[in-house]
Enzyme design. Sequence first.
Site, short mmCIF file in Angstrom:
data_model
loop_
_atom_site.label_atom_id
_atom_site.label_comp_id
_atom_site.label_asym_id
_atom_site.label_seq_id
_atom_site.Cartn_x
_atom_site.Cartn_y
_atom_site.Cartn_z
N ARG A 1 -9.14 2.06 9.01
CA ARG A 1 -8.75 0.67 9.30
C ARG A 1 -9.91 -0.13 9.88
O ARG A 1 -9.81 -1.34 10.01
CB ARG A 1 -7.60 0.63 10.32
CG ARG A 1 -6.29 1.04 9.70
CD ARG A 1 -5.17 0.96 10.71
NE ARG A 1 -3.96 1.53 10.15
CZ ARG A 1 -2.83 0.88 10.03
NH1 ARG A 1 -2.72 -0.32 10.45
NH2 ARG A 1 -1.79 1.49 9.50
N ARG B 1 -0.78 -10.05 13.22
CA ARG B 1 -1.17 -8.80 12.54
C ARG B 1 -2.18 -9.08 11.43
O ARG B 1 -3.11 -8.32 11.21
CB ARG B 1 0.07 -8.10 11.98
CG ARG B 1 0.91 -7.42 13.06
CD ARG B 1 2.21 -6.88 12.53
NE ARG B 1 2.04 -5.87 11.50
CZ ARG B 1 2.98 -5.52 10.64
NH1 ARG B 1 4.17 -6.09 10.67
NH2 ARG B 1 2.76 -4.58 9.75
N LYS C 1 0.83 -1.22 0.00
CA LYS C 1 0.00 0.00 0.00
C LYS C 1 0.85 1.26 0.00
O LYS C 1 0.64 2.15 -0.81
CB LYS C 1 -0.92 0.05 1.23
CG LYS C 1 -1.97 -1.00 1.29
CD LYS C 1 -2.86 -0.85 2.51
CE LYS C 1 -2.13 -0.89 3.82
NZ LYS C 1 -1.52 -2.15 4.19
N ARG D 1 13.02 -7.06 9.87
CA ARG D 1 12.85 -6.19 11.04
C ARG D 1 12.74 -7.05 12.29
O ARG D 1 12.19 -8.14 12.28
CB ARG D 1 11.57 -5.36 10.90
CG ARG D 1 11.65 -4.35 9.77
CD ARG D 1 10.41 -3.49 9.79
NE ARG D 1 10.39 -2.61 8.64
CZ ARG D 1 9.35 -1.89 8.28
NH1 ARG D 1 8.23 -1.94 8.98
NH2 ARG D 1 9.40 -1.12 7.22
N ARG E 1 11.98 -8.57 5.08
CA ARG E 1 12.40 -7.21 5.45
C ARG E 1 13.41 -7.24 6.59
O ARG E 1 14.16 -6.30 6.79
CB ARG E 1 11.20 -6.35 5.88
CG ARG E 1 10.23 -6.08 4.76
CD ARG E 1 9.27 -4.98 5.05
NE ARG E 1 8.57 -5.07 6.32
CZ ARG E 1 7.45 -4.41 6.59
NH1 ARG E 1 6.89 -3.64 5.70
NH2 ARG E 1 6.87 -4.53 7.76
#
Length: 186
Positions: free
Chosen positions: A89, A141, A13, A130, A128
Site C-alpha cells: 500500500r 480514505r 480489487k 455500511r 454498500r
Amino acid sequence: MKVVFLGPPGAGKGTQAVRIAEKFNVPHIATGDILRAAVKEGTELGKLAKSYMDRGELVPDDVIIGIIRERLSQDDVRSSGFILDGFPRTLPQAEALDELLSSINMELDKVIYLNVDDEEIVKRLLSRGRADDNEDVIRNRLEVYRKQTAPLIDYYKGKGLLAEINGVGDIDEITQKIVEAIGVNG
C-alpha cells in the site's frame, strides 16, 4: 503467476482478485485475511499483530511483511504463484516486497491497476450501506490512498510491470481485460 492488484478502495480489487485466483487456481492472498489467520493460528507474528490490533493501531510494516513472507513461503504459493490484494500500500512496502521476493527467488509478473474515478468510488461505497461508509469518510480514505498508494502506480510503471485497467463497466468484461493484461490463456 505472481500478480499484485492496486487501486482505490471500492475499485473492485477484491472481487477481481478472487475471480482471477479461482480462474487460474492460484492462491488469493488478501492482507487482511492472512493477518487474521496468523492471529487465529497464534503464530509469533500473529501474536505481535494482535497486540497492535487490540490497541486499535495499524500493524507496522515489518510485522505485515513478516506475515507475508511466511505466506509466500508456503507450498501452494511456491508451486502456483499468488494474487496479492491489499499489499503493498506504500512505497516502502513495495520496496520490501521486492526484497522479499528476491530473497525467495520469485519476481512479480504483473501489477494490475484498477482505475476508477473518485465520484464512481463514492457512489459504489455509499451504495454498500455500511455504517462506516459516509461520504466524508470515503473521501478521506481516497485522500489517504492518493498520498500513500498512488505513488506505486509510477513505481511499477517504471519497472514495466503495470497494466492499467478501467475498473468501470461489466464485471466479466473487466475480468477478461485483466486476463489479457496478465497474458495467460484462459
